[in-house]
Design a protein around this motif. Structure first.
Motif, short mmCIF file in Angstrom:
data_model
loop_
_atom_site.label_atom_id
_atom_site.label_comp_id
_atom_site.label_asym_id
_atom_site.label_seq_id
_atom_site.Cartn_x
_atom_site.Cartn_y
_atom_site.Cartn_z
N THR A 181 10.71 14.39 50.23
CA THR A 181 11.08 15.81 50.31
C THR A 181 12.52 15.96 50.77
O THR A 181 13.15 15.01 51.28
CB THR A 181 10.17 16.56 51.29
N LYS A 182 13.02 17.18 50.61
CA LYS A 182 14.36 17.51 51.08
C LYS A 182 14.42 17.47 52.61
O LYS A 182 15.45 17.08 53.18
CB LYS A 182 14.75 18.90 50.57
N ALA A 183 13.34 17.84 53.27
CA ALA A 183 13.34 17.89 54.73
C ALA A 183 13.59 16.50 55.32
O ALA A 183 14.34 16.36 56.30
CB ALA A 183 12.02 18.44 55.25
N ASP A 184 13.00 15.47 54.74
CA ASP A 184 13.20 14.12 55.26
C ASP A 184 14.64 13.66 55.05
O ASP A 184 15.24 13.02 55.92
CB ASP A 184 12.24 13.14 54.56
N ALA A 185 15.20 13.96 53.87
CA ALA A 185 16.60 13.60 53.63
C ALA A 185 17.53 14.34 54.60
O ALA A 185 18.52 13.79 55.08
CB ALA A 185 16.98 13.92 52.19
N THR A 186 17.20 15.56 54.93
CA THR A 186 18.00 16.33 55.89
C THR A 186 17.94 15.71 57.28
O THR A 186 18.96 15.62 57.98
CB THR A 186 17.51 17.78 55.94
N ILE A 187 16.76 15.25 57.68
CA ILE A 187 16.64 14.61 59.00
C ILE A 187 17.47 13.34 59.06
O ILE A 187 18.14 13.05 60.05
CB ILE A 187 15.16 14.31 59.29
N ILE A 188 17.46 12.57 57.97
CA ILE A 188 18.25 11.34 57.93
C ILE A 188 19.74 11.65 58.06
O ILE A 188 20.46 11.02 58.85
CB ILE A 188 17.97 10.56 56.63
N MET A 189 20.21 12.63 57.31
CA MET A 189 21.65 12.94 57.32
C MET A 189 22.09 13.52 58.66
O MET A 189 23.26 13.39 59.04
CB MET A 189 21.96 13.93 56.19
N TYR A 208 21.79 -5.64 52.78
CA TYR A 208 21.27 -4.27 52.78
C TYR A 208 21.77 -3.46 51.59
O TYR A 208 21.51 -2.26 51.52
CB TYR A 208 21.68 -3.55 54.07
N GLN A 209 22.51 -4.07 50.68
CA GLN A 209 23.13 -3.30 49.59
C GLN A 209 22.09 -2.61 48.72
O GLN A 209 22.20 -1.42 48.43
CB GLN A 209 24.01 -4.21 48.75
N SER A 210 21.08 -3.35 48.30
CA SER A 210 20.09 -2.79 47.38
C SER A 210 19.34 -1.63 48.01
O SER A 210 19.24 -0.54 47.43
CB SER A 210 19.10 -3.88 46.94
N ILE A 211 18.82 -1.86 49.19
CA ILE A 211 18.01 -0.82 49.83
C ILE A 211 18.87 0.37 50.23
O ILE A 211 18.44 1.53 50.14
CB ILE A 211 17.26 -1.42 51.04
N THR A 212 20.12 0.11 50.68
CA THR A 212 21.00 1.22 51.05
C THR A 212 21.37 2.05 49.83
O THR A 212 21.42 3.29 49.90
CB THR A 212 22.26 0.68 51.72
N ALA A 213 21.62 1.38 48.70
CA ALA A 213 21.94 2.11 47.47
C ALA A 213 20.77 3.01 47.06
O ALA A 213 20.97 4.16 46.63
CB ALA A 213 22.27 1.13 46.36
N GLU A 214 19.56 2.52 47.22
CA GLU A 214 18.40 3.32 46.83
C GLU A 214 18.22 4.52 47.77
O GLU A 214 17.89 5.62 47.33
CB GLU A 214 17.15 2.45 46.83
N ILE A 215 18.43 4.29 49.07
CA ILE A 215 18.33 5.40 50.03
C ILE A 215 19.37 6.46 49.72
O ILE A 215 19.07 7.68 49.69
CB ILE A 215 18.48 4.86 51.47
N LEU A 216 20.60 6.04 49.50
CA LEU A 216 21.67 7.00 49.19
C LEU A 216 21.40 7.74 47.89
O LEU A 216 21.73 8.93 47.75
CB LEU A 216 23.01 6.27 49.11
N GLU A 217 20.77 7.07 46.94
CA GLU A 217 20.45 7.74 45.68
C GLU A 217 19.49 8.90 45.90
O GLU A 217 19.69 10.00 45.39
CB GLU A 217 19.85 6.72 44.71
N TYR A 218 18.44 8.67 46.67
CA TYR A 218 17.49 9.74 46.94
C TYR A 218 18.10 10.84 47.82
O TYR A 218 17.78 12.02 47.67
CB TYR A 218 16.24 9.17 47.61
N ILE A 219 18.97 10.45 48.74
CA ILE A 219 19.64 11.46 49.57
C ILE A 219 20.53 12.35 48.71
O ILE A 219 20.57 13.58 48.88
CB ILE A 219 20.45 10.78 50.69
N CYS A 220 21.24 11.73 47.76
CA CYS A 220 22.09 12.53 46.86
C CYS A 220 21.27 13.50 46.03
O CYS A 220 21.74 14.60 45.68
CB CYS A 220 22.90 11.60 45.94
N ILE A 221 20.05 13.13 45.72
CA ILE A 221 19.19 14.01 44.92
C ILE A 221 18.64 15.15 45.77
O ILE A 221 18.63 16.31 45.36
CB ILE A 221 18.03 13.21 44.29
N HIS A 222 18.21 14.83 46.99
CA HIS A 222 17.47 15.81 47.80
C HIS A 222 18.36 16.67 48.69
O HIS A 222 18.03 17.82 48.95
CB HIS A 222 16.44 15.08 48.68
N TYR A 223 19.45 16.10 49.19
CA TYR A 223 20.24 16.86 50.16
C TYR A 223 21.17 17.82 49.42
O TYR A 223 22.13 17.40 48.76
CB TYR A 223 21.05 15.91 51.05
N THR A 224 20.91 19.10 49.54
CA THR A 224 21.66 20.11 48.79
C THR A 224 22.31 21.16 49.69
O THR A 224 22.86 22.14 49.18
CB THR A 224 20.73 20.82 47.79
#
Length: 859
Positions: A569-577, A597-613
């Motif tokens: 959800t967007k709420a989880d991405a907001t808490i992370i940021m 950590y490159q692979s996992i960090t890239a995946e986390i950032l990808e979802y954050i870019c999608i959800h954090y608006t």
């Protein structure tokens, strides 16, 4: 003839290499003694006593008679040690008769005693000497007659030669027998060698010695007896015996193998073969009673002692993955009895509790409580036959037994059906969670948490967490029920949070706490408090981006947990940021500089870019970080794509004109020199450590390039997939035509389409990893074609590369629909086949080529 293939290759096992070969050697010596004995017996009876009996003088006649009796006694057919083993017991029997006669003054027993004395002196003692030392006496007689040589055979044809042959045969037989007896003294050295190689304890050495004797006795009758025989098969055969002593001996041997497999810090291939063979033999249809007997041995009430119970627990733990509890009703009850209080463990031995239960039946609980009370008051127990061990040793053994119980439950819980049985077992789940709810490592003292560094309790707490990890990972309705029951224990959740925040807790505990909390928060049937979820995410961010405060494995697990939560959800991405002010910088650093950590960090950032608006400063900072990171990521991907190409391409065509992350364009003449790690002609090549880590062709030890292994190349391809996917998501989400030039740096001689063509050609192989790279590459091509026009030559080259990839990947791409882990499993990224992406890219390229052909300057 080719040899038959075996389940495990035991050729180089210590007992096979030494004991089996030694037993076979001794068997052949016994065969030689047997053969010579047959010749001697035949010669004396048929040739001499049959043909020359009337011509023999007294000396030779009685010598031949004694040698014949020795051969017919069969002394050569059994090992000398086996004959001598029970001689002492026969004399004890004679002494018991005399003692009974002395106590009882009856005349009958007195006469019997006198008869025994006469028989002992006249018959039994000479018979014992002949039976055990006959061949040695035969050797002495043969040597005496060959030296004296007074056969008195004058006038009798061939008698002298016949006697010579006999005495030489008897001497040769006795010599071989003596040689075999001398080699028999090596048994102790062989047993010690096998015991040392397998780290067997003193009690297990007795089992090895018995195994050696069995092999020797078997090889006397059958030279093929050692085939397929080793300590594991011998131990399992003993456990299948009706004798409780044999069962305990076999169990002790298997326990030693299980301990060695668990404590091995090497590759452990030999120990794994031990375990494979052990599992097959115990679980096979040919030995159906062994596993139920093992499970019964675990019970608090059984005919065995605590030590045997501990042996059985370790053996069951080594095969627990293959146990299906539904096939053994009541088995979980025996296993759960391992997790019990020390009070129940140390007062009574299992066989004492068994006797108590059989004697008092319904009043068993009352009698046991009475024993507890007597023990507390220091009274001597009537059921104790021997003095108990010290409480310290008992406490250590108790902790080991509980740890083995948790290990067994952990392995059983990997099976969904076993989880269902465990869920339906009364009081089992509360006992499993009890160490966590009690928080053994963080007791409260004066309103302060005091960390207890106690090895025994740490093992028990870790074992409890291991079982909970498996239970929370269960699937279906059983998994939902288990997670609901676990999450309802608020004190357990508090303990898990406390483990994450504690600076003294072991990293293994933190990893398991992360796993459990993540699975509980992912379960839709549990609705945690918002503060609880926020607290967990912030703790995970702190662990992942906390630098060297935590181990790499813990940081990776925390990152995976963040990935699972941020993709929802967007709420989880907001808490992370908003976890702290340095989240964006930390993630960027881990993406660009930390290879692990490159692979996992890239995946986390990808979802954050999608959800954090949220349109705020954090989003602005994220866009700036991604604008700086994406070109660097793409250049790293391009370096990977060109690493094994044979075409010499100038570095100036691939890299920006300015210095790129420490690689100076003017210092290197070609990419081939970069990949070989050689020095340029003018100056030396300098590459930062983070770039070396990202290039698996380099060695950190000396800077020389090496051939990357297949596993390392596979790991790199996974990182390439994640980096490419992040680049596509960032471009689609944040960047437009105005930022296109900043992302796609390059000159006219080596433009962006040519770079993408290199990636496509690199992955034109029918392999799943190549397929996963081609998908985001096609998405990047589609994004590129929407923002820029290119020349027809480079577009045709890219189109040809896409057509080749489409032909090669069609069948593989179709098979990926069966992978439930595909992109269509998530709501944010619906699944698209490679064929559809290639078609879309192909259409865009063809439209641009048609527009180029119809342009006015082409007319």
């Amino acid at each position: 003839m080719p040899r038959r293939r075996k389940l495990v290759n035991d050729t180089w096992w210590a007992e096979v290499e030494t004991v089996n070969h030694y037993a076979l050697f001794m068997g052949y010596l016994s065969m030689a003694v047997n053969g010579m004995g047959f010749l001697v017996l035949t010669w004396t009876t048929v040739v001499l006593l049959g043909g020359f009996v009337s011509d023999l003088h007294n000396k030779d006649f009685w010598c031949l008679t004694f040698i014949t009796l020795v051969q017919t006694a069969g002394i050569f057919d059994v090992f000398l040690t086996e004959k001598l083993n029970y001689i002492g017991y026969s004399f004890l029997g004679f002494a018991s008769v005399g003692y009974s006669a002395q106590r009882d003054k009856s005349k009958c027993l007195g006469a019997l005693s006198m008869v025994h004395v006469v028989l002992l002196g006249i018959l039994l003692c000479p018979l014992v000497v002949v039976y055990n030392c006959g061949l040695f006496i035969s050797a002495g007689i043969s040597v005496w007659r060959l030296i004296q040589h007074d056969y008195h055979a004058d006038g009798v044809r061939n008698l002298k030669q016949a006697l010579d042959v006999l005495y030489y045969l008897a001497l040769l037989q006795s010599t071989i027998f003596c040689y075999k007896c001398i080699n028999g003294f090596a048994k102790g050295f062989i047993v010690n060698s096998v015991a040392q190689s397998g780290n067997f304890d003193e009690q297990s050495r007795a089992g090895i010695s018995e195994y050696l004797l069995e092999m020797m006795a078997g090889c006397q009758k059958d030279r093929m007896y050692t085939r397929g025989r080793n300590l594991i098969t011998y131990a399992v055969d003993l456990m299948g015996s009706k004798s409780p002593d044999d069962y305990m001996s076999g169990l002790r041997i298997l326990d030693t193998c299980a301990v060695q497999m668990g404590s091995s810090h090497e590759s452990g291939k030999g120990y794994l073969q031990w375990n494979t063979l052990k599992k097959h033999l115990i679980m096979s249809v040919s030995s159906p009673n062994i596993l139920p007997k093992l499970l019964q041995t675990l019970g608090r009430i059984s005919i065995y002692d605590r030590e045997t119970r501990g042996h059985a627990a370790r053996v069951v733990a080594s095969i627990a993955h293959d146990i299906h509890l539904e096939e053994f009703p009541g088995g979980i009850r025996y296993i759960s009895s391992l997790i019990d209080t020390f009070e129940k463990y140390h007062v009574l031995q299992p066989y004492e509790a068994n006797w108590l239960y059989e004697k008092y039946c319904e009043s068993y609980e009352e009698e046991r409580e009475q024993i507890f009370r007597e023990e507390r008051h220091g009274k001597k127990l009537k059921v104790h036959a021997a003095q108990e061990d010290s409480n310290a040793d008992l406490l250590k053994d108790y902790a080991d037994l509980v740890a083995q119980g948790f290990l067994i439950l952990q392995k059983l819980a990997t099976n969904h059906d076993n989880c269902k049985v465990m869920l339906g077992t009364p009081c089992l789940l509360p006992k499993i969670i009890a160490p966590v709810t009690a928080d053994l490592l963080h007791p409260l003292r004066g309103d302060k948490n005091v960390h207890i560094n106690h090895d025994a309790w740490y093992r028990i707490l870790e074992g409890s967490l291991r079982v909970i990890v498996q239970l929370t990972a269960a699937t279906g309705e059983t998994g939902s029920t288990l997670r609901r029951k676990i999450s309802s224990r608020k004190d357990a959740i508090i303990t898990l949070d406390r483990i994450l925040e504690c600076g003294q807790c072991n990293e293994n505990l933190k990893k398991k706490a992360i796993w459990i909390l993540t699975h509980l928060h992912e379960d839709a049937s549990w609705t945690p408090e918002p503060k609880s979820r926020e607290k967990l995410i912030k703790n995970l961010v702190e662990i992942m981006a906390g630098g060297d405060k935590h181990e790499d494995a813990t940081r990776v697990i925390a990152a995976n947990a963040l990935l699972d939560l941020s993709s929802r959800t967007k709420a989880d991405a907001t808490i992370i940021m908003k976890a702290n002010d340095n989240v964006v910088d930390s993630l960027k650093t881990m993406l660009l500089e930390k290879r692990k950590y490159q692979s996992i960090t890239a995946e986390i950032l990808e979802y954050i870019c999608i959800h954090y608006t949220d349109d705020d400063e954090i989003l602005k900072k994220l866009k700036e970080a991604m604008a700086d990171a994406v070109p660097k990521l793409f250049e790293e991907i391009l370096c990977w794509a060109t690493r094994k190409t044979h075409t010499r391409v100038q570095v100036g065509q691939l890299l920006p004109a300015e210095t790129h992350r420490g690689i100076h364009v003017g210092q290197v003449s070609s990419l081939e020199e970069i990949h070989r790690g050689t020095e340029a002609k003018q100056t030396s090549l300098t590459i930062p450590e983070n770039d070396i880590e990202n290039q698996p062709g380099y060695s950190q030890g000396n800077g020389q390039s090496i051939n990357s292994s297949s596993s390392q190349d596979k790991m790199n391809k996974h990182a390439v997939v994640r980096k490419l996917s992040l680049c596509v998501t960032v471009c689609d989400t944040f960047f437009g035509a105005c930022q296109f030039d900043a992302i796609t740096k390059g000159d006219g001689s080596f433009s962006f389409p040519m770079k993408l063509k290199l990636i496509v050609k690199k992955c034109t192989h029918p392999r799943p990893d190549c397929l996963r790279i081609l998908k985001p590459t096609c998405k990047m091509i589609i994004w590129m074609m929407k923002h820029r026009n290119y020349g027809d030559q480079e577009l045709k080259t890219l189109k040809d590369a896409l057509c080749s990839a489409s032909e090669v990947m069609f069948l593989l791409d179709s098979s990926m629909v069966f992978d439930i882990r595909n992109d269509y499993a998530t709501t944010t990224k619906p699944f698209r086949s490679l064929d559809s992406l290639l078609n879309e890219a192909h259409v865009l390229i063809m439209n641009q080529l048609l527009s180029l052909d119809s342009a006015p300057d082409r007319v």
